[in-house]
Scaffold this motif. Structure first.
Motif, PDB file in Angstrom:
ATOM      1  N   GLN A 112      42.821  97.492  28.444  1.00 25.90           N
ATOM      2  CA  GLN A 112      42.575  97.189  27.103  1.00 25.90           C
ATOM      3  C   GLN A 112      42.832  95.937  26.788  1.00 25.90           C
ATOM      4  OE1 GLN A 112      40.911  99.935  25.533  1.00 25.90           O
ATOM      5  NE2 GLN A 112      41.300 100.665  27.494  1.00 25.90           N
ATOM      6  N   GLU A 113      43.701  95.187  27.554  1.00 30.37           N
ATOM      7  CA  GLU A 113      44.101  93.671  27.136  1.00 30.37           C
ATOM      8  C   GLU A 113      43.349  92.798  27.961  1.00 30.37           C
ATOM      9  OE1 GLU A 113      48.400  93.895  28.168  1.00 30.37           O
ATOM     10  OE2 GLU A 113      49.186  94.923  26.336  1.00 30.37           O
ATOM     11  N   MET A 114      42.272  93.074  28.595  1.00 31.95           N
ATOM     12  CA  MET A 114      41.366  92.250  29.341  1.00 31.95           C
ATOM     13  C   MET A 114      40.279  91.892  28.454  1.00 31.95           C
ATOM     14  SD  MET A 114      42.819  91.814  32.199  1.00 31.95           S
ATOM     15  CE  MET A 114      41.508  91.158  33.428  1.00 31.95           C
ATOM     16  N   ILE A 115      39.960  90.648  28.533  1.00 32.57           N
ATOM     17  CA  ILE A 115      38.725  89.832  28.035  1.00 32.57           C
ATOM     18  C   ILE A 115      37.559  90.011  28.719  1.00 32.57           C
ATOM     19  CG2 ILE A 115      37.912  87.980  26.576  1.00 32.57           C
ATOM     20  CD1 ILE A 115      39.894  89.368  25.025  1.00 32.57           C
ATOM     21  N   GLU A 116      36.509  90.479  28.580  1.00 31.26           N
ATOM     22  CA  GLU A 116      35.066  90.411  29.434  1.00 31.26           C
ATOM     23  C   GLU A 116      34.072  89.845  28.726  1.00 31.26           C
ATOM     24  OE1 GLU A 116      34.583  94.409  30.570  1.00 31.26           O
ATOM     25  OE2 GLU A 116      36.132  94.440  32.119  1.00 31.26           O
ATOM     26  N   ALA A 117      33.695  88.582  29.373  1.00 29.20           N
ATOM     27  CA  ALA A 117      32.849  87.898  28.326  1.00 29.20           C
ATOM     28  C   ALA A 117      31.578  87.166  29.412  1.00 29.20           C
ATOM     29  CB  ALA A 117      33.510  86.559  27.836  1.00 29.20           C
ATOM     30  N   GLY A 122      22.982  76.700  30.474  1.00 28.64           N
ATOM     31  CA  GLY A 122      21.888  76.088  30.998  1.00 28.64           C
ATOM     32  C   GLY A 122      20.848  77.315  31.631  1.00 28.64           C
ATOM     33  N   GLY A 123      20.533  78.330  30.519  1.00 27.40           N
ATOM     34  CA  GLY A 123      19.854  79.445  30.682  1.00 27.40           C
ATOM     35  C   GLY A 123      20.194  80.403  31.601  1.00 27.40           C
ATOM     36  N   ASP A 124      21.312  80.249  32.063  1.00 26.94           N
ATOM     37  CA  ASP A 124      21.995  81.472  32.975  1.00 26.94           C
ATOM     38  C   ASP A 124      23.313  81.858  32.518  1.00 26.94           C
ATOM     39  OD1 ASP A 124      22.199  82.984  35.092  1.00 26.94           O
ATOM     40  OD2 ASP A 124      22.200  81.681  36.510  1.00 26.94           O
ATOM     41  N   TYR A 125      23.959  82.842  32.743  1.00 26.06           N
ATOM     42  CA  TYR A 125      25.259  83.127  32.608  1.00 26.06           C
ATOM     43  C   TYR A 125      26.178  83.665  33.566  1.00 26.06           C
ATOM     44  CZ  TYR A 125      24.073  88.095  32.473  1.00 26.06           C
ATOM     45  OH  TYR A 125      23.718  89.401  33.021  1.00 26.06           O
ATOM     46  N   VAL A 126      27.306  83.734  33.465  1.00 26.21           N
ATOM     47  CA  VAL A 126      28.243  84.278  34.512  1.00 26.21           C
ATOM     48  C   VAL A 126      29.177  85.320  33.767  1.00 26.21           C
ATOM     49  CG1 VAL A 126      28.149  82.453  36.175  1.00 26.21           C
ATOM     50  CG2 VAL A 126      29.754  82.226  34.582  1.00 26.21           C
ATOM     51  N   ARG A 127      29.978  86.066  34.203  1.00 26.20           N
ATOM     52  CA  ARG A 127      30.903  87.101  33.670  1.00 26.20           C
ATOM     53  C   ARG A 127      32.512  86.682  34.000  1.00 26.20           C
ATOM     54  NH1 ARG A 127      29.923  93.361  32.663  1.00 26.20           N
ATOM     55  NH2 ARG A 127      28.452  92.221  31.171  1.00 26.20           N
ATOM     56  N   ILE A 128      32.911  86.771  33.041  1.00 27.57           N
ATOM     57  CA  ILE A 128      34.515  86.206  33.496  1.00 27.57           C
ATOM     58  C   ILE A 128      35.664  87.341  32.955  1.00 27.57           C
ATOM     59  CG2 ILE A 128      34.372  83.721  33.081  1.00 27.57           C
ATOM     60  CD1 ILE A 128      35.719  83.739  30.580  1.00 27.57           C
ATOM     61  N   SER A 129      36.341  87.804  33.545  1.00 27.99           N
ATOM     62  CA  SER A 129      37.304  88.684  33.194  1.00 27.99           C
ATOM     63  C   SER A 129      38.730  88.493  33.293  1.00 27.99           C
ATOM     64  CB  SER A 129      37.063  90.078  33.937  1.00 27.99           C
ATOM     65  OG  SER A 129      37.999  91.203  33.741  1.00 27.99           O
ATOM     66  N   ALA A 194      43.087  82.579  19.971  1.00 29.01           N
ATOM     67  CA  ALA A 194      41.714  81.996  19.706  1.00 29.01           C
ATOM     68  C   ALA A 194      40.783  83.016  19.251  1.00 29.01           C
ATOM     69  CB  ALA A 194      41.091  81.266  20.806  1.00 29.01           C
ATOM     70  N   GLU A 195      41.257  84.179  18.931  1.00 28.26           N
ATOM     71  CA  GLU A 195      40.484  85.353  18.444  1.00 28.26           C
ATOM     72  C   GLU A 195      39.073  85.597  19.424  1.00 28.26           C
ATOM     73  OE1 GLU A 195      39.803  84.447  14.223  1.00 28.26           O
ATOM     74  OE2 GLU A 195      41.824  84.704  13.733  1.00 28.26           O
ATOM     75  N   VAL A 196      39.270  85.664  20.760  1.00 29.46           N
ATOM     76  CA  VAL A 196      38.149  85.902  21.431  1.00 29.46           C
ATOM     77  C   VAL A 196      38.095  87.408  21.538  1.00 29.46           C
ATOM     78  CG1 VAL A 196      37.130  85.819  23.670  1.00 29.46           C
ATOM     79  CG2 VAL A 196      38.188  83.900  22.660  1.00 29.46           C
ATOM     80  N   LYS A 197      37.108  88.015  21.330  1.00 28.71           N
ATOM     81  CA  LYS A 197      36.975  89.701  21.410  1.00 28.71           C
ATOM     82  C   LYS A 197      37.039  90.038  22.674  1.00 28.71           C
ATOM     83  CE  LYS A 197      34.522  89.742  16.905  1.00 28.71           C
ATOM     84  NZ  LYS A 197      34.135  88.188  16.817  1.00 28.71           N
ATOM     85  N   LYS A 198      37.333  91.459  22.921  1.00 30.63           N
ATOM     86  CA  LYS A 198      37.470  92.138  24.276  1.00 30.63           C
ATOM     87  C   LYS A 198      36.008  91.905  24.956  1.00 30.63           C
ATOM     88  CE  LYS A 198      38.034  96.556  26.330  1.00 30.63           C
ATOM     89  NZ  LYS A 198      39.012  95.903  27.627  1.00 30.63           N
ATOM     90  N   HIS A 199      34.838  91.869  24.310  1.00 26.10           N
ATOM     91  CA  HIS A 199      33.534  92.059  24.870  1.00 26.10           C
ATOM     92  C   HIS A 199      32.670  90.889  24.034  1.00 26.10           C
ATOM     93  CE1 HIS A 199      34.090  95.393  27.402  1.00 26.10           C
ATOM     94  NE2 HIS A 199      34.261  95.897  26.420  1.00 26.10           N
ATOM     95  N   GLN A 200      32.633  89.557  24.441  1.00 26.50           N
ATOM     96  CA  GLN A 200      32.233  88.805  23.794  1.00 26.50           C
ATOM     97  C   GLN A 200      31.189  87.773  24.520  1.00 26.50           C
ATOM     98  OE1 GLN A 200      34.469  86.987  20.959  1.00 26.50           O
ATOM     99  NE2 GLN A 200      32.375  86.354  20.480  1.00 26.50           N
ATOM    100  N   ALA A 201      30.124  87.145  23.931  1.00 30.16           N
ATOM    101  CA  ALA A 201      29.205  86.318  24.673  1.00 30.16           C
ATOM    102  C   ALA A 201      29.567  84.832  24.215  1.00 30.16           C
ATOM    103  CB  ALA A 201      27.754  86.693  23.919  1.00 30.16           C
ATOM    104  N   LEU A 202      29.728  84.028  25.064  1.00 27.57           N
ATOM    105  CA  LEU A 202      30.275  82.712  25.000  1.00 27.57           C
ATOM    106  C   LEU A 202      29.319  81.772  25.499  1.00 27.57           C
ATOM    107  CD1 LEU A 202      33.956  83.524  26.061  1.00 27.57           C
ATOM    108  CD2 LEU A 202      33.210  83.279  23.680  1.00 27.57           C
ATOM    109  N   PHE A 203      29.698  80.468  25.293  1.00 29.15           N
ATOM    110  CA  PHE A 203      28.769  79.337  25.966  1.00 29.15           C
ATOM    111  C   PHE A 203      29.614  78.157  26.090  1.00 29.15           C
ATOM    112  CE2 PHE A 203      26.437  75.698  24.105  1.00 29.15           C
ATOM    113  CZ  PHE A 203      25.285  75.740  24.823  1.00 29.15           C
TER     114      PHE A 203
END
Length: 251
Positions: A112-117, A122-129, A194-203
């Protein structure tokens, strides 16, 4: 009747009175509960399936079920030889079940305390946890590392290879507009602060030395302007501009 009153008294004694109605509805009596493997052989009441079935019918949680089994075996052991051994075995079983429950709870709490974003660049994305106690800087470094390995655009990889942390920042990402929004800063803040939500799209936003990061206007909107040429009687455009809702700022 006496059977019902005995069952009620037994459940209340062991702080399980809330399950009296469910027990009665399931046809559970004190005689059934008292049967043990010692005096009942292969009787269903002594079998694990019986306890599982009883738990499901009456809505018993693991802790309640362990408490009930302990109380029943303690009651039966007073009428059997070797009661102390039974009590000790049940104590160990309860301790083991409690330890398992605590481990599962700790893992659930950690999740519950993990941030998954998803971090776009550059037109692609990666997932961090990452745990919410990690810093924004750690999240940026994590995202850069993964993009250097996984991003399909070689030009974008080269852009990130030698970038200074002072020339990169993390922003919230608007998937519809395909652009960064609120900056996630400063770098020293934890993701939680920094108020990053649990499931967030970042750039990831990158600039060059001497350049300024794009101005962030919270209520910014994008307008498409069409131009009418009176001489040619033609409409050209669109030209896109970004302003705040009052049109007081923007470009």
């Amino acid at each position: 009747d006496k059977g019902s009153s005995d069952l009620k008294a037994f459940l209340e004694e062991h702080k399980l009175g809330e399950f009296e109605a469910a027990f009665s509805k399931a046809g559970v009596t004190m005689d059934i509960l008292k049967k043990t493997k010692k005096d009942g052989g292969d009787d269903a009441a002594a079998d694990d399936e019986f306890w599982k079935s009883l738990s499901a019918k009456c809505g018993l949680k693991p802790g309640h079920l362990s408490k009930l089994k302990y109380a029943v075996e303690k009651l039966s052991s007073s009428e059997n030889e070797g009661g102390e051994e039974i009590e000790e075995a049940l104590r160990k079983e309860i301790e083991q079940e409690n330890a398992k429950w605590h481990e599962k709870f700790k893992e659930w709490k950690r999740q519950q305390e993990m941030i998954e974003a998803n971090v776009f660049f550059g037109g692609d994305y990666v997932r961090i946890s990452m745990h919410k106690s990690k810093t924004v800087e750690a999240a940026v470094k994590n995202a850069i590392s993964q993009h250097l390995e996984l991003n399909k655009d070689e030009d974008m990889k080269r852009m990130l290879q030698d970038v200074k942390l002072s020339n990169i920042r993390l922003r919230e990402y608007d998937g519809l507009k395909k652009r960064g929004t609120r900056p996630i800063q400063p770098m020293s803040f934890t993701l939680e602060k920094a108020e990053v939500k649990k499931h967030q799209a970042l750039f990831l936003e990158v600039k060059k030395d001497g350049e300024e990061f794009e101005e962030y206007i919270p209520d910014q909107m994008q307008l498409a302007l069409m131009t009418y040429d009176k001489k040619t009687d033609k409409i050209t455009g669109p030209s896109f501009v970004e302003v705040d809702e009052k049109g007081a700022r923007g470009s």
